[in-house]
Design an enzyme around this catalytic site. Structure first.
Site, PDB file in Angstrom:
ATOM      1  CD  GLU A 106     -39.571  45.132  15.258  1.00 31.37           C
ATOM      2  OE1 GLU A 106     -40.103  45.975  14.510  1.00 31.37           O
ATOM      3  OE2 GLU A 106     -38.731  45.422  16.117  1.00 31.37           O
ATOM      4  CB  SER A 378     -21.672  70.649  51.199  1.00 32.89           C
ATOM      5  OG  SER A 378     -21.964  70.157  52.491  1.00 32.89           O
TER       6      SER A 378
END
Length: 694
Positions: A106, A378
């Site tokens: 950080e 399908s």
């Protein structure tokens, strides 16, 4: 005398030359004086600013306000209650490994800057210019603390200036250790209502923060960047990658050795199960998805999303959501591991109206509705046939022989041998309507071999499918995973006459002060001509006919509906639509366990139950037939125009100009005598009569 005169003139010339240079020196002296004055003024101003900031008291810390999320009708979905899990611990109780991990990822210059890191700002600016994007930030830990204590998360210049000033004030009034202590306790949010490192340690590892190992410290330090993205509860892969990045950075910056970093990367982490909450949350999977979109795509800070007092207006219809959850619950046994998901989208505006990501959010927060890890089977054939219908010579009466077939591809070097469900084949020629109704695999592969897999992928992309696809014959049978969200959106394009509207879940976000932070403007583009979309829609209505793969649920739906089923060894799908609603349902197991034949039939009942009850107050509507579509009676056996002698003649729709022109001669040469094969424009009355008679 001349010489003297010349000598004098020479000296005189020299004197004039020096006088000519004096203005230049004067200008230089003025410039130096000006710069010195500016510097003096700047230093004086800086001193005055420092003295001013030092004399001013910091504002009272802002009190969090619960953010709220609403459905499309303005009904409250949830009100976030932040700050329920917070426990202060002194800095001496926080392990050095966690402090170092935080600094490494950080703010590695934390102990060198005065609250604002000018070097970091310059570095970030260079990187962002190189990438032409904001890929690197420059906020220090002190700035983050100032923002979370005293300011909103608004991305405005005024907020950034105030943030910098408050950061400098904090540095003046607190020691570095005090700032670090306050940051790790007050300014850091770890998700799941956990604030501060002590709450995070107990949340993730079930222990006090002082007991954390190096590996655990690095894991925790990575979460605040994006609690919904780097939390091990929501994405363990992302969390692990960030932990390893932090460990590498710690080694690079000298906090630990390379060997210590490698050992920590290999350490097995014992992540505690997320605690179940007793409160019932409406549409929890949808809520989490909205949070993901807001924080990851729209730039809303994760903490602001919960406690910034913002109002998030969404596309959800709570009434439809309840129907969806009930439809799923009705088909699934709580004691079984079988899972299901459902996504419903209004194709007319792209709004997600309902989303169910699983049968029990409290037990498992994984959202299957947005996961692109399941083969559609399908159901994917819709893209194959839509592509084919747009190719010259291919129509609803195009026929292929359905029998066991070995297909060759890649210039004859490879083969593909698909099979029909349960090994059943007509062993004769069938047309597109029968292929769709019965979900014939041989016909589908014959089609993709004829039109080209690349074109099928192009169609799928235009309709919103973004998951990876490969141009192989097996693509026709849906062998590449997609998400239910993608499938619902893509089928919505067919329902919306070929117009794709960007899928939307958030319509507006408003700040606590009433400022509009975001307002949706979904894109809208025609990707398929309406006549082709309608033709496919009409064909897919046959899926619900007697003998069709969803015929068993046809009686549950009292309105025109079209769709396509899909089944693999591990997945069952039903994707379908009415003019107002496109819905994708998936049923299966999380661990790719083979589903039984009984399980594979549960997707269609969920779809039918949801569709009928969700639209219960909406009158049935026909799919609008475009002008460029005609309807004629054909003989199914030949694909030619039917005569009075043809048994089983049926009405079929065609894009105008592609309909057959020759009459069937196999059942006698008599032409039709009732005029039923005069081309009919798609009037709503004729369409209604055909739908009613069917």
């Amino acid at each position: 005398m001349e010489g003297t005169d010349h000598s004098t003139n020479g000296r005189g010339g020299g004197s004039r030359s020096r006088q000519g240079r004096r203005p230049k020196k004067g200008r230089f002296r003025k410039f130096v004086t000006f710069m010195f004055s500016c510097a003096l003024l700047g230093i004086s101003g800086l001193v005055v600013l420092v003295l001013y900031l030092h004399s001013q008291a910091l504002p009272v810390g802002t009190f969090s306000q619960p953010s709220q999320m609403y459905d499309m009708h303005g009904e409250l979905i949830t009100s976030f209650q932040p700050g329920q899990n917070r426990e202060f611990v002194p800095l001496k109780s926080i392990p050095k490994s966690l402090i170092d991990a935080t600094l490494a990822i950080e703010d590695k210059r934390f102990y060198d800057h005065v609250g604002v890191d000018l070097r970091g700002i310059a570095r970030a600016a260079v990187v962002n210019v190189q990438h032409m994007d904001r890929v690197q930030g420059a906020s220090t830990l002190t700035q983050q603390l100032a923002r979370n204590l005293y300011l909103t998360q608004d991305r405005t210049w005024s907020r950034k200036i105030k943030e910098a000033m408050y950061a400098v004030q904090l540095e003046m009034q607190l020691s570095k250790d005090q700032i670090m202590e306050k940051y790790l306790n007050d300014a850091t949010y770890y998700g799941n209502s956990a604030y501060g490192v002590q709450a995070a340690a107990k949340l993730f590892f079930g222990k006090d923060v002082s007991e954390l190992s190096l590996a655990e410290s690095a894991m925790i330090a990575g979460v605040p960047k994006g609690p919904r993205y780097y939390s091990p509860y929501f994405d363990m892969d992302n969390a692990k990658q960030r932990q390893e990045l932090i460990l590498s950075e710690m080694a690079n910056q000298g906090f630990i050795t390379e060997q210590e970093a490698e050992n920590a990367k290999r350490e097995k982490l014992d992540i505690q199960p997320a605690a179940k909450k007793n409160t019932v949350v409406q549409a929890p999977y949808f809520r989490d998805y909205v949070r993901h979109i807001a924080t990851q795509q729209l730039g809303i800070d994760d903490r602001e999303f919960e406690e910034g007092g913002i109002r998030i207006y969404t596309t959800l219809d709570l009434a439809m959501q309840k129907v969806a959850e009930e439809a799923v619950a009705k088909q699934l046994d709580d004691k079984d591991e079988l899972q299901a998901s459902l996504v419903a989208i209004d194709p007319r505006n792209g709004y997600v109206k309902a989303m169910v990501g699983g049968k029990d959010y409290s037990a498992n927060q994984f959202n299957r509705a947005i996961s692109d890890s399941r083969q559609p089977g399908s159901a994917f054939k819709a893209f194959v046939y839509l592509t084919a219908l747009q190719q010259p010579g291919f129509t609803p009466v195009s026929r292929f022989k359905s029998e066991p077939t070995v297909f060759t591809y890649d210039n004859g070097r490879k083969t593909y041998t698909p099979s029909n469900f349960a090994g059943k084949y007509p062993n004769g020629f069938i047309d597109l309507r029968e292929a769709i109704s019965k979900s014939d695999n041989i016909y589908a592969v014959q089609t993709i071999m004829q039109v080209g897999a690349d074109k099928v992928i192009e169609t799928a992309r235009k309709m919103g499918v973004t998951s990876p696809l490969e141009p192989l014959p097996s693509l026709a049978l849906g062998t590449y995973p997609v998400s239910p969200l993608e499938m619902a959106g893509a089928f919505g394009v067919i329902a919306n006459q070929g117009v794709r509207i960007e899928t939307t879940v958030i319509t507006k976000i408003v700040s606590s002060t009433g400022r509009v932070l975001y307002e949706a403007k979904p894109s809208k583009v025609k990707v398929v001509e309406p006549e082709y979309a309608y033709t496919l829609t009409n064909l897919m209505k046959s899926v619900f006919d007697p003998g069709g793969t969803a015929g068993r649920v046809a009686e549950q739906i009292k309105r025109p509906v079209a769709g396509k089923t899909g089944t693999t060894n591990t997945d069952a799908w039903m994707v379908g639509f009415t003019p107002e609603l496109a819905t994708a349902v998936w049923v299966g197991y999380d661990r790719d366990r083979v589903i039984s034949s009984v399980d594979s039939y549960k997707a269609s009942p969920i779809f039918a139950d949801f569709t009928e009850h969700a639209l219960e107050a909406v009158p049935p509507k026909l799919f609008p037939m475009p002008d460029n579509v005609v309807s004629v009676y054909i003989d199914p056996a030949t694909g030619k125009l039917a005569t009075d002698k043809c048994p089983g003649a049926r009405a079929e729709v065609f894009v105008k100009g592609t309909e057959p022109t020759d009459y069937c001669s196999e059942h006698g040469n008599a032409p039709p005598s009732d005029g039923k094969n005069e081309q009919k424009k798609g009037s709503w009355w004729n369409d209604l009569k055909r739908w009613w008679n069917d």
